[in-house]
Design a protein around this motif. Structure first.
Motif, PDB file in Angstrom:
ATOM      1  N   GLY A   1       0.794  -1.222   0.000  1.00 44.17           N
ATOM      2  CA  GLY A   1       0.000   0.000   0.000  1.00 44.17           C
ATOM      3  C   GLY A   1       0.820   1.262   0.000  1.00 44.17           C
TER       4      GLY A   1
ATOM      5  N   ASP B   1      -4.997   9.897   1.009  1.00 43.99           N
ATOM      6  CA  ASP B   1      -4.939   8.448   1.216  1.00 43.99           C
ATOM      7  C   ASP B   1      -6.068   7.746   0.469  1.00 43.99           C
TER       8      ASP B   1
ATOM      9  N   GLN C   1      -5.566   4.889  -2.439  1.00 45.14           N
ATOM     10  CA  GLN C   1      -6.147   3.555  -2.325  1.00 45.14           C
ATOM     11  C   GLN C   1      -7.060   3.254  -3.511  1.00 45.14           C
TER      12      GLN C   1
ATOM     13  N   ARG D   1      -6.592   0.157  -6.297  1.00 48.19           N
ATOM     14  CA  ARG D   1      -7.655  -0.807  -6.594  1.00 48.19           C
ATOM     15  C   ARG D   1      -7.852  -0.978  -8.102  1.00 48.19           C
TER      16      ARG D   1
END
Length: 317
Positions: A220, A274, A278, A282
């Motif tokens: 991540g 953030d 993310q 994805r």
């Protein structure tokens, strides 16, 4: 080699043959000679079309029982070459490293420098007709690092270089000569877990062609990939996202690695929220290795052989 392996298995009579040499083809054929033994392979690095340009077929007798690979796309690629039950389980070593949640104000570059290779060493282009020297490869990579350093200075970030070679002094001297000894912090390589923790600590991680860069993405971390080698070596299978065909330029990667593209990518990674980062990850979930802390998927599949997570103490310790 295959005959030796089969003879050793016949002599020792194991229940399971487990190997991280997943691209060692004799292991793909061992099952045909030892049908009563379970064969499990664990992917330990990026796999490209160099494994063989012609897909294997059933008659090739390539079969293993369990194949633990990095990602969904890695499974698609390997499925054309070997019959197996595939599990997208990520990088075993990466999963073994605890996540460190303490990002600091620096940009970390993952070194790929090897002190044992002379500048004149030639890396062959895939068709074998020509090549490129190690010195030429590093001219491209140093140009990328120079641009990253300038961006760090503009944004008041410190450049940190994560060492690769065990000859720490020679590796530091190489970067000091190219960048200036006071312009960066050098973190010598200790072990794989230490390197993973260092990528966790960075605000942005920069890779110019490293499995650790993909592992950083899987954790991540905000990670930029600037890899010109697929174009220079005419090896499309080394492009980010392969075997999927992605654009050569993306939100966190660039094959051209021009100064403008590097600046655009790093600025995005520094400034995005953030939630935005993310969401971006994805979009490319199939191409990025799975992150499975403790290797729970591996342990679940092989628990009847006594497999247990290395992050959890065993019952007798």
């Amino acid at each position: 080699v295959l005959g030796y392996l089969a003879g050793y298995v016949a002599l020792t009579r194991p229940r399971l043959v487990l190997s991280m040499q997943d691209n060692f083809k004799p292991l793909w054929r061992l099952k045909a000679l030892c049908p009563d033994v379970a064969i499990a392979l664990v992917q330990n690095g990026v796999r490209t079309d160099e494994l063989g340009s012609t897909p294997l077929h059933v008659e090739d007798q390539c079969q293993v029982d369990y194949f633990f690979c990095f990602s969904t796309d890695a499974a698609k690629f390997l499925r054309r070459r070997v019959n197996a039950h595939f599990t997208s389980a990520g990088s075993f070593r990466n999963n073994h490293s605890h996540r460190v949640n303490s990002p600091e104000r620096h940009v970390s570059y993952i070194s790929t420098y090897r002190c044992d290779l002379a500048p004149s060493h030639v890396v062959r282009i895939q068709d074998g007709t020509s090549g490129i020297t190690y010195q030429q490869i590093w001219a491209y990579r140093i140009a990328v690092i120079h641009t990253v350093l300038k961006i760090c200075n503009v944004h008041s970030f410190r450049l940190r270089i994560l060492g690769k070679d065990l000859d720490h002094e020679s590796e530091f001297d190489f970067y000091a000569a190219a960048l200036g000894a006071s312009s960066f912090d050098f973190v010598p390589r200790r072990d794989q877990h230490f390197q993973h923790a260092e990528t966790d600590r960075a605000r942005v991680v920069v890779s110019t062609g490293s499995t650790l860069g993909l592992e950083s993405l899987s954790r991540g971390n905000r990670t930029a990939i600037f890899d010109q080698m697929p174009a220079l070596l005419n090896q499309p299978s080394q492009r980010f996202g392969w075997p999927s065909v992605l654009p050569t330029e993306g939100p966190f990667w660039s094959e051209s690695a021009t100064a403008d593209r590097i600046a655009t990518v790093i600025r995005f990674l520094i400034e995005c929220s953030d939630a935005e980062w993310q969401s971006t990850l994805r979009e490319f979930q199939a191409q990025i290795p799975v992150f499975d802390p403790g290797n729970s998927l591996f342990c679940e599949k092989l628990k009847h052989f006594g497999a247990q997570s290395p992050l959890r103490p065993s019952s007798d310790t």
